[in-house]
Structures are given as C-alpha cells and as structure tokens.
Scaffold this active site. Structure first.
Site, PDB file in Angstrom:
ATOM      1  N   SER A   1       0.825  -1.206   0.000  1.00  0.00           N
ATOM      2  CA  SER A   1       0.000   0.000   0.000  1.00  0.00           C
ATOM      3  C   SER A   1       0.865   1.265   0.000  1.00  0.00           C
ATOM      4  O   SER A   1       1.548   1.548  -0.979  1.00  0.00           O
ATOM      5  CB  SER A   1      -0.965  -0.038   1.188  1.00  0.00           C
TER       6      SER A   1
ATOM      7  N   GLU B   1      -6.362  -5.419  -6.013  1.00  0.00           N
ATOM      8  CA  GLU B   1      -6.108  -6.116  -4.769  1.00  0.00           C
ATOM      9  C   GLU B   1      -5.649  -7.559  -5.022  1.00  0.00           C
ATOM     10  O   GLU B   1      -6.235  -8.274  -5.837  1.00  0.00           O
ATOM     11  CB  GLU B   1      -7.357  -6.115  -3.891  1.00  0.00           C
TER      12      GLU B   1
END
Length: 244
Positions: free
Chosen positions: A128, A200
């Site tokens: 992230s 993701e």
C-alpha cells in the site's frame, strides 16, 4: 531510470490483506522468494497516522514473519534510524497514509540510505503506502494529504508511479464522481511517467533488471496520451523499467 541503474529484489504489493486471508498470507510465496537466505527484517511503521502505535504495528508484522523464521525489528526501536537501515538485511514498509509516511522518511533522513541500499541489492518490500513510495512520486496515491510534505518525490526505486488498491468503475453504479482512471488521466496532464494500477491481491516483483506481475488479477497500465492497457500475470511489462 537508465539501463545502467539496476535496482534489485523488490516486492511491491497492492495490499497487506485480501478478503478471507490473514496479514500477508496472499503474498507468502513471493515474500519467501524475496527473503530467501535472510533471517531478519527491518520494519518501517511510519505510515500509520494514528490509532495504532509504531510498537503495535511492528508487533503485527513480527507475528506474520515469525512463521517464516524471519526476525522483525522496528526502525523506531533504534537510536539511529539511518544506521538501522544501513545494517538491515531487508526492509519492509507497511501501509497507512502515504503523506505521513513520506514526511517521516524525509524527517528521519532515510530516503537516500534506502535508495543506496536497494541499489546494492538489499531486498525491499512494500504494501500500500510502502508500495506508493517506491515509485517516482506519490502523486497517484489514494490517500488524503493530512500532513504537509516538502516534496512529492518518493524513493524512486522504479521509474513509474503506482496506484495500489486500483478499482474499476462499478457497472450500473449511479455514482457520478471521478473514477480512478479519470484521476490518473488528470495526473498525466502534468506528469509523464507511466502509472500502474495494482488491483487487490496483485504485486510487482523486480529482480535485477526484470519485472513481472504476480497475483490473480490483471493490472491496468496508463501511459501519457494513450488508452489504458490491461496486462495479465505473465505478460511482458518490461517497458515499465525504461527511462521516462
């Protein structure tokens, strides 16, 4: 990045946790590959803007790596953060707020040491926000600018930008606001470097001067002035490492 600049052994992950899995479990195979032959890891928890302490965040990472026989220490546990980076076997920067993270990296004078260690082959792993700062700038983060940073220039371990947690427009949605694609197009009005949208579960593995897409999903690549392109794991994305 010129061809004579080789940044080795990077694992840049969109997210630390996917639906139905524990912390980093979806990336276990690639994490083990990245850290093969290593016994310790320096964790940099600077991205957390609040709600969880550096101590607690490091404890979470430590628990995950213990089952892979990797000992984790937090950079905040050292009196000299630069020395800690310079002596680390490998570095992992976790997620949180990208602006908070980059400000802390500059405040603790870690940008240059990290760049130098990675150039020499030290394994680097990000999730992230930790993946965001591996790019050329943080201009394609999804995070709110909750703190001021003196520059958007990031670690520049790769010559492109990354948009972790990339989301496609939801079919039949009545949402009338901007999509990720729209925002990245706006970025390209003022910036030339490519942007890769990592969905993701997806991650980038850079070994030597080779790059590959890992994970179950395709990634979306944006080049200035061109239509977005889809690349599946196994496709050739070597052009991303060319100088821009």
């Amino acid at each position: 990045m010129s061809k004579n600049q080789v940044f080795e052994n990077l694992l840049l992950i969109s997210t630390s946790t996917t639906y139905g899995t524990g912390y980093l479990e979806h990336a276990e195979e690639e994490v083990k590959s990245l850290l093969a032959g290593k016994s310790s890891l320096l964790f940099i928890p600077y991205a957390r803007p609040g709600g969880i302490s550096h101590k607690d965040y490091t404890a979470k990472a430590r628990e995950a790596f213990e089952k892979w026989d990797i000992r984790v220490t937090g950079v905040h546990e050292y009196d000299d953060a630069v020395k800690a980076v310079n002596e680390a076997e490998a570095v992992f920067i976790g997620g949180g707020n990208t602006f908070v993270l980059l400000r802390n990296l500059y405040a603790n004078q870690l940008v240059k040491p990290l760049q130098e260690r990675v150039q020499k082959g030290m394994p680097y792993m990000g999730t992230s926000a930790g993946t965001n700062v591996a790019g050329k700038s943080i201009g394609t983060t999804n995070d709110m600018p909750i703190v001021h940073v003196k520059t958007f220039d990031a670690l520049q371990l790769v010559p492109f930008n990354i948009n972790p947690h990339y989301q496609d427009p939801v079919e039949d949605s009545q949402h009338m606001g901007e999509t990720r694609e729209t925002r990245i197009a706006e970025f390209h009005h003022h910036n030339r470097q490519p942007v890769i949208g990592l969905r993701e579960g997806s991650m980038l593995r850079i070994t030597g001067d080779k790059i590959s897409l890992k994970g179950p999903l395709a990634a979306r690549v944006f080049l200035q002035g061109e239509k977005p392109m889809e690349f599946k794991p196994g496709d050739d994305i070597q052009f991303l490492l060319e100088a821009y």
